[in-house]
Design a protein around this motif. Structure first.
Motif, PDB file in Angstrom:
ATOM      1  N   GLY A   1       0.772  -1.231   0.000  1.00  0.00           N
ATOM      2  CA  GLY A   1       0.000   0.000   0.000  1.00  0.00           C
ATOM      3  C   GLY A   1       0.803   1.280   0.000  1.00  0.00           C
ATOM      4  O   GLY A   1       0.262   2.349   0.283  1.00  0.00           O
TER       5      GLY A   1
ATOM      6  N   LYS B   1       0.239   6.360   1.556  1.00  0.00           N
ATOM      7  CA  LYS B   1      -0.852   6.840   0.692  1.00  0.00           C
ATOM      8  C   LYS B   1      -1.199   8.298   0.935  1.00  0.00           C
ATOM      9  O   LYS B   1      -1.834   8.943   0.098  1.00  0.00           O
TER      10      LYS B   1
ATOM     11  N   THR C   1      -5.327   1.944  10.282  1.00  0.00           N
ATOM     12  CA  THR C   1      -5.795   1.116   9.176  1.00  0.00           C
ATOM     13  C   THR C   1      -4.941   1.370   7.942  1.00  0.00           C
ATOM     14  O   THR C   1      -4.745   2.513   7.538  1.00  0.00           O
ATOM     15  N   TYR C   2      -4.424   0.290   7.376  1.00  0.00           N
ATOM     16  CA  TYR C   2      -3.629   0.357   6.146  1.00  0.00           C
ATOM     17  C   TYR C   2      -4.480  -0.253   5.034  1.00  0.00           C
ATOM     18  O   TYR C   2      -4.870  -1.422   5.102  1.00  0.00           O
ATOM     19  N   SER C   3      -4.761   0.544   4.011  1.00  0.00           N
ATOM     20  CA  SER C   3      -5.719   0.112   2.997  1.00  0.00           C
ATOM     21  C   SER C   3      -5.093   0.044   1.607  1.00  0.00           C
ATOM     22  O   SER C   3      -3.929   0.384   1.413  1.00  0.00           O
ATOM     23  N   ASP C   4      -5.917  -0.421   0.650  1.00  0.00           N
ATOM     24  CA  ASP C   4      -5.539  -0.544  -0.766  1.00  0.00           C
ATOM     25  C   ASP C   4      -4.384  -1.513  -0.974  1.00  0.00           C
ATOM     26  O   ASP C   4      -3.532  -1.321  -1.833  1.00  0.00           O
TER      27      ASP C   4
ATOM     28  N   ALA D   1      -8.173  -8.182   8.946  1.00  0.00           N
ATOM     29  CA  ALA D   1      -8.088  -7.959   7.493  1.00  0.00           C
ATOM     30  C   ALA D   1      -9.504  -7.892   6.963  1.00  0.00           C
ATOM     31  O   ALA D   1     -10.390  -8.628   7.420  1.00  0.00           O
TER      32      ALA D   1
ATOM     33  N   SER E   1     -11.897  -7.181   3.201  1.00  0.00           N
ATOM     34  CA  SER E   1     -11.967  -6.949   1.763  1.00  0.00           C
ATOM     35  C   SER E   1     -13.402  -7.125   1.312  1.00  0.00           C
ATOM     36  O   SER E   1     -14.088  -8.067   1.760  1.00  0.00           O
TER      37      SER E   1
ATOM     38  N   ASP F   1      -8.357  -4.511  -2.763  1.00  0.00           N
ATOM     39  CA  ASP F   1      -9.050  -3.606  -1.841  1.00  0.00           C
ATOM     40  C   ASP F   1      -8.906  -4.054  -0.387  1.00  0.00           C
ATOM     41  O   ASP F   1      -9.792  -3.829   0.438  1.00  0.00           O
ATOM     42  N   VAL F   2      -7.798  -4.685  -0.058  1.00  0.00           N
ATOM     43  CA  VAL F   2      -7.628  -5.236   1.278  1.00  0.00           C
ATOM     44  C   VAL F   2      -7.166  -4.152   2.254  1.00  0.00           C
ATOM     45  O   VAL F   2      -6.268  -3.363   1.945  1.00  0.00           O
ATOM     46  N   SER F   3      -7.792  -4.122   3.440  1.00  0.00           N
ATOM     47  CA  SER F   3      -7.379  -3.223   4.520  1.00  0.00           C
ATOM     48  C   SER F   3      -6.991  -4.068   5.724  1.00  0.00           C
ATOM     49  O   SER F   3      -7.599  -5.110   5.983  1.00  0.00           O
TER      50      SER F   3
ATOM     51  N   SER G   1      -5.359  -3.945  10.009  1.00  0.00           N
ATOM     52  CA  SER G   1      -5.036  -3.160  11.205  1.00  0.00           C
ATOM     53  C   SER G   1      -4.570  -4.111  12.301  1.00  0.00           C
ATOM     54  O   SER G   1      -4.886  -5.303  12.299  1.00  0.00           O
TER      55      SER G   1
END
Length: 633
Positions: free
Chosen positions: A68, A94, A517-520, A546, A548, A606-608, A610
């Motif tokens: 990401g 990001k 939260t770490y996304s994309d 996780a 999606s 599209d996975v996030s 945390s």
């Protein structure tokens, strides 16, 4: 005198073996840039490197990682002039903030050697100096692909020079040449020169087209997997599509020829020569395969422009080359059939990829790396549409061995270990080191060719520089494997096989903070992003999530020094695994490696994720101040 500094992701600074003589030089502290930190910073890269006002960093390439973030390749400049071989790869999240991770090389103290970067000679004067040195003045009006670029360059004794990087292609001499020169813009002195010629949908079938040669057999195009994709206008078939354009040189070196090759679809292309049935059709097909492979496998194009392929170049020329703008293929004679096989076409386009990516110069270790990357891209081209053979040019060599991946030394000239390399080696032979690396990756370590080339392409485009050597390039390979979500262990072992000690890039693994939260993220069964979490002494239950919109994501948690494992990270100690949410009890004071993956053929973009934890009740220790701030605030 200026100083050379290397930026690495490890905690301690590592010097490439070729630069150990510089250990006594004054080092500048790099603070957060020499290790991964969890604290993000608003500072720009120039501030973090503490560059003086006359120096800056210029973005030259950008790549998305599987975790990401973006990896930006930046070149150092001095008074607006780019510095040859001085590039740094910097990671950005990001939100555009620096993560603290960077690697590469930059230079300080240029002002001491070079108060002014302004040239005292013109580009034309530099070209004339180059021409005179090679007795090429008589060919001045017939030169093509003339390039003159202004750089700062580190010459003998690591002294900074303002230089012109001059290159030109000449076809009029006995042997086609692409000459390269480093010329001091103040004195006109040639600091270095070398020969830079880097060699070596089907639908209804509405055309007649054959290819191949007497050794490989006759190929009937229009039938799977040999689906030809010419542009058809009426009854005319043009050897051009979105990926490639073919020019028939008609056994000349006439650089004015520029018409797209064409033929009456119903009659076929009549260019049979030297045991081959149609070099023009073969070159068009294989060039198209390279373009399709880059689009499907890597989401990009090989070159910035459409690939130009010139066939039937010269009279019986037993060579193929990239001249800086086009690829050219001879018809061979006694040693080779026409040089338009899949791996040779992929090889020459590969030289263009490298020139537009890292710009690896064509001598020394960087020259061998340049050639090896092209050989590897040739193998990938074969694999993309059919099967590869781990040999170079086997289909067009009439007798004997050309170049080999498994046993580079079998040709009698190549080397397969760094200990056997010497600076005067032809790059075709020093390429054996990384040819062998590639063989070990694929055959012994089980990496797919698609994934291996994806990693090497990322390394070429982001981490390699003009003068990257075998060790430096290996470090780039390891970091690139993280970037694309692959396990670095097989790459470490493949490099070790040829005597290249991979750098410790464990700090290149992205560290996650709690409750962020770490996304994309991109996740699949091959792209498995890896993160690390440092659980504090007072951690009680650690929770990893996780999510999606596409489906379930597998979470695997491990502890241990996985990079030292001979097999892969899968054989390390798994402490927990599950889908979408995983809890681990009593996992304090550990570095936890967190891998996200999928089963099956799907890929989610599209996975996030945390990570969080609860605090241990009644904790006591020497770090009580940190504990109170974290757990009792």
């Amino acid at each position: 005198m200026h100083k050379i500094l290397f930026v690495f992701v490890v905690g301690a600074r590592k010097i490439n073996a070729k630069h150990r003589a510089m250990e006594t030089m004054r080092k500048r502290s790099l603070n957060g840039l020499n290790k991964r930190t969890t604290a993000e910073t608003e500072l720009n890269p120039t501030d973090l490197l503490n560059l003086p006002k006359d120096e800056s960093l210029q973005n030259v390439y950008q790549s998305n990682s599987a975790v990401g973030t973006k990896i930006e390749k930046m070149r150092q400049t001095y008074k607006g002039t780019p510095i040859f071989d001085a590039v740094v790869a910097i990671e950005i999240d990001k939100n555009g903030k620096l993560t603290g991770d960077a690697s590469g090389m930059f230079v300080e103290g240029i002002q001491e050697d070079l108060p002014s970067a302004e040239p005292l000679i013109t580009e034309e004067e530099a070209l004339q100096i180059a021409l005179k040195s090679e007795n090429d003045v008589k060919f001045r009006r017939k030169l093509t692909n003339v390039k003159t670029e202004h750089y700062i360059y580190l010459g003998d004794k690591e002294r900074a020079h303002s230089i012109y990087y001059v290159r030109y292609f000449i076809s009029e001499s006995k042997t086609p040449r692409r000459q390269a020169f480093i010329i001091d813009t103040k004195s006109g002195q040639i600091l270095r020169k070398w020969n830079d010629l880097q060699t070596a949908s089907c639908g209804a079938r509405t055309y007649k087209a054959y290819g191949g040669n007497e050794k490989m057999g006759k190929i009937k195009y229009g039938e799977t997997p040999y689906c030809l994709e010419p542009t058809i206008v009426g009854n005319m078939c043009f050897l051009e599509n979105e990926f490639v354009r073919v020019i028939d040189m008609e056994s000349t070196r006439d650089d004015s020829k520029n018409d797209t090759a064409k033929f009456e679809c119903s009659k076929g292309y009549d260019d049979e020569v030297n045991g081959a049935y149609s070099p023009a059709i073969d070159a068009f097909f294989y060039g198209t395969q390279v373009g399709k492979m880059f689009r499907e496998w890597f989401g990009s194009t090989p070159l910035r422009e459409k690939v130009i392929i010139r066939v039937h170049y010269g009279s019986n020329m037993e060579n193929a080359f990239w001249d800086g703008e086009t690829t050219s293929f001879g018809d061979g004679q006694s040693t080779f059939y026409p040089l338009t096989s899949a791996d040779v076409v992929g090889h020459e386009i590969g030289h263009g990829v490298t020139e537009q990516a890292s710009g690896l110069v064509y001598h020394g270790e960087s020259g061998g790396l340049n050639e090896a990357f092209s050989d590897i891209l040739g193998e990938a081209t074969e694999k993309y549409f059919k099967n590869n053979d781990m040999k170079v040019g086997d289909d067009i060599k009439k007798e004997g061995i050309f170049r080999d991946f498994r046993d580079p030394e079998i040709d009698g000239s190549s080397v397969g270990h760094v200990e056997d390399f010497h600076d005067s080696m032809d790059p075709h032979y020093s390429s054996g080191v990384y040819r062998r690396v590639f063989f070990v990756m694929i055959i012994q370590k089980g990496i797919s060719i698609k994934q291996a080339v994806k990693v090497l392409l990322q390394a070429n485009r982001v981490y390699w520089r003009e003068r990257s050597g075998f060790e430096d390039a290996g470090c780039g390979v390891i970091k690139a494997s993280y970037d694309v979500g692959q396990n670095p262990t097989p790459y470490v072992r493949a490099l070790d096989d040829v005597g290249v000690t991979a750098c410790d890039a464990s700090h290149h693994i992205r560290a996650v903070e709690t409750n962020v939260t770490y996304s994309d993220l991109t996740v699949s069964n091959e792209v498995k992003p890896l993160f690390r979490f440092n659980s504090p002494n007072w951690a009680d239950v650690v929770t990893v999530r996780a999510a999606s919109g596409s489906g379930d994501v597998k979470i695997t948690l491990r502890v241990g020094t996985w990079q030292d494992d001979e097999v892969a990270r899968e054989d390390l100690k798994i402490i927990e695994e599950g889908y979408n949410l995983v809890n681990i009890d009593r996992i304090a004071n550990e570095v936890i490696y967190i891998e996200f993956s999928l089963e099956g053929e799907n890929e989610y973009n599209d996975v996030s994720i945390s990570v969080g934890y609860t605090c241990l009740e009644g904790y006591s220790g020497n770090d009580m101040q940190e504990y109170r701030l974290d757990c009792q605030s």
